[in-house]
Scaffold this motif. Structure first.
Motif, short mmCIF file in Angstrom:
data_model
loop_
_atom_site.label_atom_id
_atom_site.label_comp_id
_atom_site.label_asym_id
_atom_site.label_seq_id
_atom_site.Cartn_x
_atom_site.Cartn_y
_atom_site.Cartn_z
N GLY A 294 23.31 137.23 75.78
CA GLY A 294 24.10 136.99 74.58
C GLY A 294 25.59 137.07 74.87
O GLY A 294 26.38 136.26 74.39
N ALA A 295 25.97 138.06 75.67
CA ALA A 295 27.38 138.20 76.05
C ALA A 295 27.84 136.99 76.85
O ALA A 295 28.96 136.49 76.66
CB ALA A 295 27.59 139.48 76.85
N GLY A 296 26.98 136.48 77.72
CA GLY A 296 27.32 135.32 78.55
C GLY A 296 27.59 134.07 77.72
O GLY A 296 28.51 133.31 78.00
N VAL A 297 26.78 133.88 76.68
CA VAL A 297 26.98 132.73 75.78
C VAL A 297 28.35 132.82 75.11
O VAL A 297 29.09 131.84 75.05
CB VAL A 297 25.85 132.66 74.72
CG1 VAL A 297 26.18 131.66 73.63
CG2 VAL A 297 24.52 132.33 75.38
N TRP A 298 28.69 134.01 74.62
CA TRP A 298 29.99 134.18 73.96
C TRP A 298 31.14 134.16 74.95
O TRP A 298 32.24 133.73 74.62
CB TRP A 298 29.98 135.45 73.11
CG TRP A 298 29.28 135.17 71.84
CD1 TRP A 298 27.96 135.37 71.55
CD2 TRP A 298 29.83 134.54 70.69
NE1 TRP A 298 27.67 134.92 70.28
CE2 TRP A 298 28.81 134.41 69.73
CE3 TRP A 298 31.10 134.09 70.36
CZ2 TRP A 298 29.01 133.84 68.48
CZ3 TRP A 298 31.31 133.53 69.12
CH2 TRP A 298 30.27 133.40 68.18
N PRO B 184 30.66 134.17 63.06
CA PRO B 184 29.83 135.36 63.12
C PRO B 184 29.09 135.45 64.46
O PRO B 184 28.67 134.45 65.02
CB PRO B 184 28.85 135.21 61.97
CG PRO B 184 29.01 133.84 61.45
CD PRO B 184 30.23 133.23 62.04
N VAL B 185 28.95 136.67 64.95
CA VAL B 185 28.22 136.95 66.19
C VAL B 185 26.88 137.55 65.79
O VAL B 185 26.80 138.71 65.45
CB VAL B 185 29.00 137.98 67.06
CG1 VAL B 185 28.23 138.30 68.32
CG2 VAL B 185 30.39 137.46 67.38
N PHE B 186 25.82 136.77 65.82
CA PHE B 186 24.53 137.25 65.35
C PHE B 186 23.67 137.87 66.44
O PHE B 186 22.50 138.14 66.24
CB PHE B 186 23.75 136.11 64.66
CG PHE B 186 24.35 135.73 63.35
CD1 PHE B 186 24.98 134.51 63.20
CD2 PHE B 186 24.33 136.59 62.27
CE1 PHE B 186 25.55 134.15 61.99
CE2 PHE B 186 24.89 136.24 61.06
CZ PHE B 186 25.50 135.02 60.92
N GLN C 123 30.74 141.81 63.01
CA GLN C 123 30.18 140.51 63.36
C GLN C 123 31.23 139.50 63.81
O GLN C 123 31.03 138.29 63.69
CB GLN C 123 29.33 139.94 62.21
CG GLN C 123 27.96 140.56 62.14
CD GLN C 123 27.13 140.24 63.38
OE1 GLN C 123 26.95 139.09 63.74
NE2 GLN C 123 26.62 141.26 64.03
N ARG C 124 32.36 139.96 64.32
CA ARG C 124 33.39 139.08 64.88
C ARG C 124 33.82 139.65 66.21
O ARG C 124 33.71 140.85 66.46
CB ARG C 124 34.62 139.01 63.97
CG ARG C 124 34.34 138.56 62.55
CD ARG C 124 34.01 137.07 62.49
NE ARG C 124 33.94 136.59 61.13
CZ ARG C 124 32.82 136.40 60.47
NH1 ARG C 124 31.67 136.70 60.99
NH2 ARG C 124 32.84 135.92 59.24
N LEU C 125 34.34 138.82 67.09
CA LEU C 125 34.87 139.31 68.35
C LEU C 125 36.15 140.11 68.09
O LEU C 125 36.96 139.73 67.26
CB LEU C 125 35.21 138.15 69.30
CG LEU C 125 34.04 137.39 69.87
CD1 LEU C 125 34.55 136.30 70.82
CD2 LEU C 125 33.08 138.28 70.62
N LEU D 79 29.19 146.72 71.20
CA LEU D 79 29.10 145.81 72.33
C LEU D 79 27.85 144.96 72.22
O LEU D 79 26.93 145.27 71.46
CB LEU D 79 29.06 146.60 73.65
CG LEU D 79 30.21 147.58 73.88
CD1 LEU D 79 29.91 148.46 75.08
CD2 LEU D 79 31.51 146.83 74.06
N PHE D 80 27.80 143.90 73.01
CA PHE D 80 26.59 143.07 73.08
C PHE D 80 25.47 143.88 73.73
O PHE D 80 25.69 144.59 74.71
CB PHE D 80 26.85 141.82 73.92
CG PHE D 80 27.77 140.84 73.26
CD1 PHE D 80 27.27 139.86 72.42
CD2 PHE D 80 29.13 140.90 73.48
CE1 PHE D 80 28.12 138.96 71.81
CE2 PHE D 80 30.00 140.00 72.88
CZ PHE D 80 29.49 139.02 72.04
#
Length: 75
Positions: free
Chosen positions: A26-30, A7-9, A69-71, A20-21
């Motif tokens: 947050g985008a950088g972490v993913w 999940p992308v919280f 909540q998923r890429l 989108l983020f």
């Protein structure tokens, strides 16, 4: 477990029908997690009011956003 099942919280925004983020951080972490998963460099790119993950994969430029909540690959 693949990151595509995690999940992308992070906070998200909707821009032109794409989720989108909300923040670059947050985008950088993913992006780092995705880079490890697909074994290729991943960057973040501003698209309208949000941020997407971007990479060159299998000979094509690809972008990922979020779906449920998923890429999800946007292209």
């Amino acid at each position: 477990m693949t990151i595509f099942a995690m999940p992308v919280f992070d906070a998200t925004v909707i821009y032109e029908g794409k989720e989108l983020f909300k923040g670059r951080g947050g985008a950088g972490v993913w992006a780092e997690k995705l880079a490890k998963e697909i074994e290729t460099p991943v960057t973040v790119e501003k698209i309208g009011t949000g941020w997407a993950l971007c990479a060159h994969l299998d000979g094509a430029d690809c972008r990922w956003g979020i779906l449920g909540q998923r890429l999800k690959r946007l292209d």
